[in-house]
Design a protein around this motif. Sequence first.
Motif, PDB file in Angstrom:
ATOM      1  N   ILE A 279       0.846  -1.197   0.000  1.00  0.00           N
ATOM      2  CA  ILE A 279       0.000   0.000   0.000  1.00  0.00           C
ATOM      3  C   ILE A 279       0.884   1.250   0.000  1.00  0.00           C
ATOM      4  CG2 ILE A 279      -1.718   1.309   1.297  1.00  0.00           C
ATOM      5  CD1 ILE A 279      -2.802  -1.298   2.357  1.00  0.00           C
ATOM      6  N   LEU A 280       0.554   2.206  -0.861  1.00  0.00           N
ATOM      7  CA  LEU A 280       1.258   3.488  -0.936  1.00  0.00           C
ATOM      8  C   LEU A 280       0.249   4.591  -0.644  1.00  0.00           C
ATOM      9  CD1 LEU A 280       3.391   2.973  -4.178  1.00  0.00           C
ATOM     10  CD2 LEU A 280       4.095   2.630  -1.813  1.00  0.00           C
ATOM     11  N   PRO A 281       0.048   4.926   0.625  1.00  0.00           N
ATOM     12  CA  PRO A 281      -1.028   5.866   0.992  1.00  0.00           C
ATOM     13  C   PRO A 281      -0.844   7.261   0.410  1.00  0.00           C
ATOM     14  CG  PRO A 281       0.419   5.424   2.856  1.00  0.00           C
ATOM     15  CD  PRO A 281       0.800   4.457   1.797  1.00  0.00           C
ATOM     16  N   HIS A 287      -7.201   8.015  -3.491  1.00  0.00           N
ATOM     17  CA  HIS A 287      -7.236   6.564  -3.275  1.00  0.00           C
ATOM     18  C   HIS A 287      -6.104   6.176  -2.328  1.00  0.00           C
ATOM     19  CE1 HIS A 287     -10.215   5.831  -6.462  1.00  0.00           C
ATOM     20  NE2 HIS A 287      -9.561   6.749  -7.152  1.00  0.00           N
ATOM     21  N   PRO A 288      -6.297   6.420  -1.028  1.00  0.00           N
ATOM     22  CA  PRO A 288      -5.221   6.100  -0.070  1.00  0.00           C
ATOM     23  C   PRO A 288      -4.922   4.615   0.015  1.00  0.00           C
ATOM     24  CG  PRO A 288      -7.257   6.681   1.066  1.00  0.00           C
ATOM     25  CD  PRO A 288      -7.475   7.007  -0.363  1.00  0.00           C
ATOM     26  N   GLU A 289      -5.809   3.789  -0.576  1.00  0.00           N
ATOM     27  CA  GLU A 289      -5.576   2.341  -0.563  1.00  0.00           C
ATOM     28  C   GLU A 289      -4.781   1.884  -1.783  1.00  0.00           C
ATOM     29  OE1 GLU A 289      -9.063   2.922  -3.217  1.00  0.00           O
ATOM     30  OE2 GLU A 289      -8.253   3.834  -1.398  1.00  0.00           O
ATOM     31  N   ALA A 290      -4.262   2.823  -2.589  1.00  0.00           N
ATOM     32  CA  ALA A 290      -3.540   2.474  -3.813  1.00  0.00           C
ATOM     33  C   ALA A 290      -2.356   1.552  -3.497  1.00  0.00           C
ATOM     34  CB  ALA A 290      -3.045   3.739  -4.504  1.00  0.00           C
ATOM     35  N   ARG A 291      -2.133   0.607  -4.377  1.00  0.00           N
ATOM     36  CA  ARG A 291      -1.079  -0.385  -4.165  1.00  0.00           C
ATOM     37  C   ARG A 291      -0.100  -0.380  -5.341  1.00  0.00           C
ATOM     38  NH1 ARG A 291      -2.524  -4.564  -0.422  1.00  0.00           N
ATOM     39  NH2 ARG A 291      -4.576  -4.189   0.488  1.00  0.00           N
ATOM     40  N   ILE A 292       1.097  -0.847  -5.071  1.00  0.00           N
ATOM     41  CA  ILE A 292       2.107  -1.042  -6.102  1.00  0.00           C
ATOM     42  C   ILE A 292       2.347  -2.534  -6.228  1.00  0.00           C
ATOM     43  CG2 ILE A 292       4.064  -0.865  -4.521  1.00  0.00           C
ATOM     44  CD1 ILE A 292       4.014   0.532  -8.087  1.00  0.00           C
ATOM     45  N   ASP A 293       2.582  -3.000  -7.450  1.00  0.00           N
ATOM     46  CA  ASP A 293       2.723  -4.441  -7.660  1.00  0.00           C
ATOM     47  C   ASP A 293       3.886  -5.032  -6.872  1.00  0.00           C
ATOM     48  OD1 ASP A 293       0.576  -4.804  -9.416  1.00  0.00           O
ATOM     49  OD2 ASP A 293       1.758  -4.093 -11.119  1.00  0.00           O
ATOM     50  N   LEU A 294       5.015  -4.333  -6.865  1.00  0.00           N
ATOM     51  CA  LEU A 294       6.208  -4.929  -6.273  1.00  0.00           C
ATOM     52  C   LEU A 294       7.151  -3.835  -5.775  1.00  0.00           C
ATOM     53  CD1 LEU A 294       7.056  -7.976  -6.093  1.00  0.00           C
ATOM     54  CD2 LEU A 294       8.519  -7.563  -8.078  1.00  0.00           C
ATOM     55  N   ILE A 295       7.662  -4.013  -4.577  1.00  0.00           N
ATOM     56  CA  ILE A 295       8.743  -3.172  -4.075  1.00  0.00           C
ATOM     57  C   ILE A 295       9.951  -4.064  -3.863  1.00  0.00           C
ATOM     58  CG2 ILE A 295       9.559  -1.662  -2.233  1.00  0.00           C
ATOM     59  CD1 ILE A 295       6.718  -0.842  -1.689  1.00  0.00           C
ATOM     60  N   VAL A 296      11.076  -3.681  -4.454  1.00  0.00           N
ATOM     61  CA  VAL A 296      12.298  -4.478  -4.363  1.00  0.00           C
ATOM     62  C   VAL A 296      13.299  -3.743  -3.478  1.00  0.00           C
ATOM     63  CG1 VAL A 296      14.166  -5.580  -5.648  1.00  0.00           C
ATOM     64  CG2 VAL A 296      11.889  -5.376  -6.676  1.00  0.00           C
ATOM     65  N   GLN A 297      13.737  -4.415  -2.448  1.00  0.00           N
ATOM     66  CA  GLN A 297      14.738  -3.872  -1.529  1.00  0.00           C
ATOM     67  C   GLN A 297      16.082  -4.537  -1.816  1.00  0.00           C
ATOM     68  OE1 GLN A 297      14.048  -1.526   0.632  1.00  0.00           O
ATOM     69  NE2 GLN A 297      11.866  -1.619   1.102  1.00  0.00           N
TER      70      GLN A 297
END
Length: 418
Positions: A279-281, A287-297
Motif C-alpha cells: 500500500i502506498l497511501p 485513493h489512499p488504498e492504492a497499491r504497487i505491484d512490487l517493491i524491491v529492496q
Amino acid sequence: KGGLSLQQGYALLRTRVGGDATFLARACGIPAASAISLDKALEDFVGTYLENSDLPAVARPRIYLRVSDGGLGMHSVAATAPAANAASWHSCIPHILKRIELPTVSALTTASPWCAASLPACTLQIQLASGDPAAVVGDPDISASQRTLASAPLAAAAVRTRALVATTGRAAQAAFRSAGGPGSAGWLLPPSLAPHFLSNPCFRIAVRTRLDLDIPCQVGVCQHRDAAGTLCGEALDAKGQHARSCRKGGWLVKKHNSIVDELAVWCDNNNAYTIKEAILPNANPDHPEARIDLIVQIPGHAPIYIDVTIVSALAQEPMRRGSPTRDGVACEFSRQSQTGEIPWDNGVRVCCRGTRPIRRGRHELPKKSRPPQGPALRSTALNDIYQTVSTLVQRWQAEAIIASCTPCTHSHLSLIPS
C-alpha cells in the motif's frame, strides 16, 4: 516426434537448420536451385507447427527475419549460402596459394577447373558487399566474413518483408512492430525451467499470433464468464484480439499476477527482498488504498517500485496514436494514463506489449537492481527473466483464446477470480 513438445522441437529445428546449412555452404557450396528448394522444404515443415499444416505465402518471408525484427529467426539457405561459401574461400585462399606455391588467384583458377568454376561467384559476392568493383576473393587486404557478406541480402529481404506487411493494413503493421524488440521471442528459446514451457496448443497459437495469422478456433461468440456466471457473448475476431483483452473470466488478472510473481521470484533469487501488493497511501490522495505491484529492496540501494502493465499495440488508443508506424506507442500511452505520484526516480514500469515483455527506456531495470554476480552470470539471469516473462505473456494469452471458444461449466466458475 520422439516425444518432444512442439516448443522443444522448434528450438532444435532452428539450431540444426543454421548449423547444417552453414557447414555445407562453407565446405562445398550449395547451388542456388538447391538452396531455394531447401528453404521451401523448411517453410513447409514450419507449416506443420500450425493446425492445418499450411503456412500462407504472406507469412513465409517472416520466418527468416531476426526475432528482434518480429520474425522467427530461421536460417535462409538461399540468402546466406553464397556469403558463407565466399567467406570460406576468402579465408582459405592465402593458405592454398602458399601450400601449392602459386603466386596469384588467377594462377589458381588456371590450374584448377573447380576454382575456375567457383571463384568468380565468390568475387562477385565480395564486390557487392564491399562496393568495390576491383575487389578480388582472397585479397588479404580485404575483410570479408560471412556476417558482412550476408548482411546486404538479409537487409534487403527484411525491407521486402516490411513492405509486404505494409500492404496488409494498419492492424497488421501494428502487430508486426509489437512482435519485435528486445526479449520479444524468449518463448522461442529452448525451455530449461518450468515457467519457460508452453503446451502444444499454446505454442501453435503463439506462432500464429507472431505471424499475424488467423486462429481457426476464433469463431462464434466469446465463452468467457465472470465469477457470477455471466457469459461475455461478444463476437470473436479471427486474430484473437477480443479473447486476449476480454475482462470476463479473469484471464487478464492471471496474466498480470503470474508476471508479478515470477519477477518477485527472480529478484529473490538474485539477493533482493521483495514486497508484493504494498500500500502506498501518499501515491494518490483520492485513493489512499492504492497499491504497487512490487517493491524491491536491495542492500545499499533505495527501494525500487515495480508496476506491471500489460498493453496492446492493437488497442484503439495506441492505434490512433500511431502504433502501426512507431515503436513504443502502447507503452507511452500506458505511462501517460497512470495517475498518482509513484516515486519513478526509483521505479520500473514493466510494460508487456504484445509479445515484447520488457520495455526499455526511461523505466528500464536500473543497473543496480541487476544480479551482483559476474558478467556471464548476470547475462544468464537477465536472459532468464526475459524468457520467463515472454513465455508467460504467450501462455496466458493463448489460454484465454482457448477458453473463449470452450463453453465453461458451472463447476468451473469457482476458479474464476472476481
